[in-house]
Design a protein around this motif. Structure first.
Motif, mmCIF file in Angstrom:
data_model
loop_
_atom_site.group_PDB
_atom_site.id
_atom_site.type_symbol
_atom_site.label_atom_id
_atom_site.label_comp_id
_atom_site.label_asym_id
_atom_site.label_seq_id
_atom_site.Cartn_x
_atom_site.Cartn_y
_atom_site.Cartn_z
ATOM 1 N N THR A 92 0.887 -1.088 -0.162
ATOM 2 C CA THR A 92 -0.070 -0.137 0.125
ATOM 3 C C THR A 92 0.879 1.080 0.098
ATOM 4 O O THR A 92 0.521 2.152 -0.618
ATOM 5 C CB THR A 92 -0.911 0.015 1.231
ATOM 6 O OG1 THR A 92 -1.753 -1.347 1.280
ATOM 7 C CG2 THR A 92 -1.901 1.320 1.280
ATOM 8 N N LEU A 93 1.931 1.422 0.837
ATOM 9 C CA LEU A 93 2.593 2.401 0.875
ATOM 10 C C LEU A 93 3.834 2.697 -0.156
ATOM 11 O O LEU A 93 4.249 3.842 -0.466
ATOM 12 C CB LEU A 93 3.406 2.660 2.262
ATOM 13 C CG LEU A 93 2.540 2.446 3.632
ATOM 14 C CD1 LEU A 93 3.497 2.718 4.689
ATOM 15 C CD2 LEU A 93 1.465 3.681 3.728
ATOM 16 N N ARG A 96 4.499 5.942 -2.433
ATOM 17 C CA ARG A 96 3.399 6.974 -2.000
ATOM 18 C C ARG A 96 4.320 8.140 -1.239
ATOM 19 O O ARG A 96 5.567 7.895 -0.851
ATOM 20 C CB ARG A 96 2.755 6.368 -0.733
ATOM 21 C CG ARG A 96 1.701 5.091 -1.351
ATOM 22 C CD ARG A 96 0.295 5.982 -2.028
ATOM 23 N NE ARG A 96 -0.391 6.922 -1.055
ATOM 24 C CZ ARG A 96 -1.327 6.097 -0.433
ATOM 25 N NH1 ARG A 96 -1.643 5.028 -0.318
ATOM 26 N NH2 ARG A 96 -2.133 7.168 0.239
ATOM 27 N N ASP A 97 3.850 9.240 -1.286
ATOM 28 C CA ASP A 97 4.656 10.423 -0.490
ATOM 29 C C ASP A 97 3.655 11.116 0.398
ATOM 30 O O ASP A 97 4.074 11.911 1.314
ATOM 31 C CB ASP A 97 4.938 11.645 -1.737
ATOM 32 C CG ASP A 97 3.634 12.368 -2.590
ATOM 33 O OD1 ASP A 97 2.372 11.703 -2.028
ATOM 34 O OD2 ASP A 97 3.606 13.092 -3.158
ATOM 35 N N SER A 98 2.554 10.577 0.794
ATOM 36 C CA SER A 98 1.797 10.932 1.833
ATOM 37 C C SER A 98 0.591 9.945 2.060
ATOM 38 O O SER A 98 0.363 9.150 1.068
ATOM 39 C CB SER A 98 1.071 12.286 1.438
ATOM 40 O OG SER A 98 0.262 12.402 0.320
ATOM 41 N N LEU A 99 -0.195 10.011 3.179
ATOM 42 C CA LEU A 99 -1.382 9.159 3.558
ATOM 43 C C LEU A 99 -2.359 10.019 3.654
ATOM 44 O O LEU A 99 -2.402 11.393 4.178
ATOM 45 C CB LEU A 99 -1.139 8.283 4.752
ATOM 46 C CG LEU A 99 -0.325 6.948 4.453
ATOM 47 C CD1 LEU A 99 1.260 7.285 4.229
ATOM 48 C CD2 LEU A 99 -0.506 6.333 5.746
#
Length: 322
Positions: A92-93, A96-99
């Motif tokens: 999932t992560l 990525r650069d943010s949640l």
């Protein structure tokens, strides 16, 4: 409603319970007083979560099935689920650069759950998490968990997420090691003895692996060396866990007091654990030379000394009781 525990019908009168959730809580408390735990529960063949059970009316379900196991069964099941969950976080992560706010909240709760499972493993297996370094050097398991708790709410850049995933990968190695250890605890005596025989036969190969680890460290391939070290230490842990299980299965043999020369097995195991701790400490301090010397000379010498102990244990276990 019919209630079954491990396919055996339970003869019980239900008077106060109004929901399936209340029945679940009552049965759970009853089995825990007998030193066992609910591994899973099915309402009319469907696996419901505990929160969903609270919404099911008592008369809405015809049959409730409880799967009951020992404490080790629950831990094995939890570690398997934990392993899958850690994999899902990674997929999932990555990239990525943010949640989102919801993702951060869910992940924070997930880290708390991971911590709780590993705390249970710590108590059941009598582990010292502050001395276990999954990569051979760097953070120990307690430090990894502390870092994950602190950083999970600040994943606001690619760098932050990548660092978080690195800690998670290290933790994944530890989880795999725990799964291997607990799997052995569930094996019968013949299979445990087969493991001891296999490792006894391949002890020279394991010695060679440790020397290759040193070669990787000496040539600057620290990451590869650390992964190989973790894998080789896990093999030793597998062997030692098998020996502990055999000792518990054959208490009359007093395997911990088996002697080779003037040294008992218990004393030898202590020296082996100290040697592995010295390697981890040297790597933590960045002293590659000291770690290399231990891997190249001290540990192989210890493994040579381990061989006659293993042969004697195999002989004792295979000798019929007269």
């Amino acid at each position: 409603m019919l209630i079954f525990v491990n396919d055996h019908k339970l003869d019980i009168n239900l008077e106060k319970e109004k929901t399936v959730g209340e029945v679940y809580q009552g049965v759970s408390k009853w089995v825990e007083t007998n030193g066992k735990y609910v591994v899973s529960c099915f309402a009319d063949g469907k696996d419901y979560g505990t929160s969903e059970m609270g919404e099911l009316g008592f008369h809405d379900v015809k049959r409730l099935d409880f799967i009951i196991g020992e404490e080790i069964d629950v831990l094995q099941s939890s570690l398997e689920e934990l392993d899958r969950y850690v994999d899902s976080i990674g997929s999932t992560l990555i990239g990525r650069d943010s949640l989102t706010e919801n993702e951060t909240r869910d992940l924070s709760e997930g880290i708390i759950w991971i911590d709780s499972i590993l705390s249970s493993a710590k108590k059941l297996l009598k582990l010292k998490l502050n001395t276990i370094r999954p990569m051979g050097k760097g953070k120990n398991v307690e430090e990894i968990l502390e870092t994950l708790h602190k950083t999970v709410t600040h994943l606001e850049s690619v760098t932050a997420i990548d660092t978080f995933l690195e800690d998670l990968r290290d933790l994944k190695l530890f989880i795999l090691d725990l799964r291997n250890r607990t799997a052995i605890l569930d094996l019968d005596n013949d299979k445990l003895l087969d493991i001891v025989k296999e490792y006894t036969f391949n002890l020279d190969k394991i010695k060679s692996e440790f020397r290759q680890i040193n070669e990787n460290f000496q040539s600057g391939k620290d990451h590869i060396g650390s992964e190989f070290l973790s894998n080789s230490v896990n093999k030793l842990n597998t062997l030692l866990t098998a020996l502990i299980s055999l000792r518990n299965s054959y208490p009359h043999l007093n395997l911990e007091t088996v002697k080779v020369g003037d040294q008992e097995l218990a004393s030898f195991n202590k020296g082996m654990n100290e040697c592995l701790s010295h390697i981890a400490l040297a790597l933590e301090k960045g002293d590659i030379v000291l770690a290399g010397d231990i891997l190249e000379y001290e540990l192989p010498e210890l493994l040579d000394g381990f061989h006659p102990f293993l042969e004697r244990i195999i002989e004792l276990v295979e000798t019929p009781v007269s």
